[in-house]
Design an enzyme around this catalytic site. Structure first.
Site, PDB file in Angstrom:
ATOM      1  N   SER A 110       0.796  -1.242   0.000  1.00 32.64           N
ATOM      2  CA  SER A 110       0.000   0.000   0.000  1.00 32.64           C
ATOM      3  C   SER A 110       0.825   1.286   0.000  1.00 32.64           C
ATOM      4  CB  SER A 110      -0.953   0.020   1.198  1.00 32.64           C
ATOM      5  OG  SER A 110      -2.040  -0.841   0.957  1.00 32.64           O
TER       6      SER A 110
ATOM      7  N   LYS B 205       0.088   3.701  -2.738  1.00 30.52           N
ATOM      8  CA  LYS B 205      -0.955   4.730  -2.689  1.00 30.52           C
ATOM      9  C   LYS B 205      -0.386   6.150  -2.671  1.00 30.52           C
ATOM     10  CE  LYS B 205      -4.213   1.492  -0.704  1.00 30.52           C
ATOM     11  NZ  LYS B 205      -4.622   0.777   0.499  1.00 30.52           N
TER      12      LYS B 205
ATOM     13  N   SER C 118      -5.831   3.822   4.545  1.00 31.41           N
ATOM     14  CA  SER C 118      -5.292   2.935   3.503  1.00 31.41           C
ATOM     15  C   SER C 118      -6.396   2.085   2.870  1.00 31.41           C
ATOM     16  CB  SER C 118      -4.192   2.026   4.069  1.00 31.41           C
ATOM     17  OG  SER C 118      -3.437   1.450   3.021  1.00 31.41           O
TER      18      SER C 118
END
Length: 422
Positions: free
Chosen positions: A66, A69, A126
């Protein structure tokens, strides 16, 4: 004789002890202070200069999970404003756990959220579905957004990176390196909107139907010991990943840890980050050349009479007027290069009154330029140039004598012509 031998043995013992102490001190300074971490690869970087401070397999290709991102957030910030409405789409709806729709409250298709709330859901919580909301609304579909991600990575010179998913869920062709991630993280951090969102600990976000989500930042280091932002990441293939930014005494350092141990409470990856950040704030630069030291001695050619006359050569020590230094780690040392470029040489520059050229120190991803000055002695220059100055002076005297003789001859001729006329 025995006393003499005994005295010699004592001296040898003392010398050996001193040598061992110096060696131990050197080893301690250069190796024992370097932290041992669980992360398979990591890096720390001075945010202002881009210099690498700590390095562990910085070019190792890893799955970013993640932390991906960050590029999704950056593309949102560059293509939308905070008040824009972002629709909830089908590709967002089908995202698995760690999404707003699955973990907190169902969201219907075509419900909208403000870009500001979507950004916070992406970076703080997230949420996997918010990444696909951004992909669909910014690029039309995830495939087009993948191209935008890779085009941005290429523009940032992330040469060992390829993105597939906007949220970082596993794909074998979705990878980066700690060094490339540090480039992306610095670019994201330089965007005020992204930086602001990473720095929030808690927030309430909502949809157009009035559904309210209370979210907390997944970065457990935020607000502790100078941590001012970051992004967590996790998949079973990637392990625990973390990007974190710190500010202490006005200086900002960021870190990336990838492939740390998977542990329910995430303690390993956060401990890894604290270790390398603390180390980075205390590490002293290694000095290659101290202020006013000679970098190199060159044989240089110049014209003592500047615009005309013969060339002369002189041995010139080149000095720097500031410390030339770098952070000693394998990544910097592997790419460390020194390059000297000299400008046009003149008498003034040889006397050290102005820069005579530059020293370019190249490290990984960083080039710093230092001015070079001449340290040639005035006595050597005068001695070197005296024959030419004497010759030039003699020629000048001859020219002046010739001019005087010509003037006198002209005056004499004028008098003679007057007499003839009268």
């Amino acid at each position: 004789m025995k006393n003499k031998r005994f005295f010699i043995l004592i001296i040898l013992f003392l010398v050996s002890s001193m040598s061992l102490n110096v060696f131990a001190a050197t080893v301690s300074e250069n190796t024992t202070n370097v932290p041992t971490i669980y992360g398979k690869a990591a890096i720390t970087v001075d945010v202002a200069t881009g210099e690498i401070i700590y390095a562990k397999d910085v070019d190792k290709q890893m799955y970013p999970a993640s932390t991906t991102k960050l590029i999704t957030a950056l593309l949102l910030a560059e293509n939308r404003v905070k008040t824009d409405k972002i629709k909830y789409t089908q590709s967002a709806k089908i995202q698995p756990a760690d999404s707003l729709n699955v973990n907190l409250h169902p969201i219907a298709l075509n419900e909208t959220m403000s870009s500001a709330d979507v950004m916070d859901g992406l970076l703080m919580y997230s949420a996997n579905d918010t990444a696909y909301m951004i992909a669909d609304n910014v690029a039309g579909n995830p495939t087009n957004f993948m191209k935008m991600m890779n085009d941005k990575a290429a523009k940032l010179k992330m040469t060992k990176t390829h993105f597939v998913t906007p949220n970082g869920l596993h794909d074998p062709d979705h990878y980066t390196t700690p060094y490339d991630m540090s480039i992306l993280a610095r670019a994201a951090f330089s965007n005020p909107w992204v930086k602001e969102s990473m720095n929030k600990k808690q927030k309430s976000i909502s949809t157009s139907k009035g559904t309210i989500f209370k979210i907390e930042n997944t970065n457990k280091l935020l607000g502790l010991n100078g941590c001012i932002g970051g992004k967590t990441g996790y998949t079973s293939k990637a392990g625990r990943c973390l990007v974190a930014f710190y500010e202490r005494n006005g200086r900002e350092i960021m870190g990336v840890v990838m492939g740390s141990e998977i542990y329910p409470n995430d303690t390993y990856v956060f401990n890894d980050m604290e270790k390398i950040i603390n180390y980075s704030y205390t590490l002293k630069r290694t000095v290659l050349y101290v202020n006013n030291s000679v970098v190199k001695t060159e044989i240089l050619k110049y014209k003592p009479l500047k615009f005309f006359g013969p060339d002369k050569t002189v041995s010139v020590p080149l000095v720097v007027k500031e410390d030339v230094s770098y952070y000693k780690n394998y990544a910097n040392e592997k790419d460390l290069k020194e390059n000297i470029n000299l400008s046009d040489i003149s008498i003034s520059s040889l006397k050290g009154n102005e820069s005579i050229g530059t020293l370019r120190l190249t490290q990984k991803g960083k080039v710093k330029t230092y001015k070079l000055y001449s340290a040639a002695s005035s006595g050597a220059l005068v001695k070197n140039d005296m024959p030419i100055y004497l010759m030039a002076g003699g020629i000048l005297v001859l020219v002046l004598v010739g001019i005087v003789l010509i003037i006198r001859a002209n005056n004499l001729n004028k008098r003679k012509r007057r007499r003839r006329k009268y």
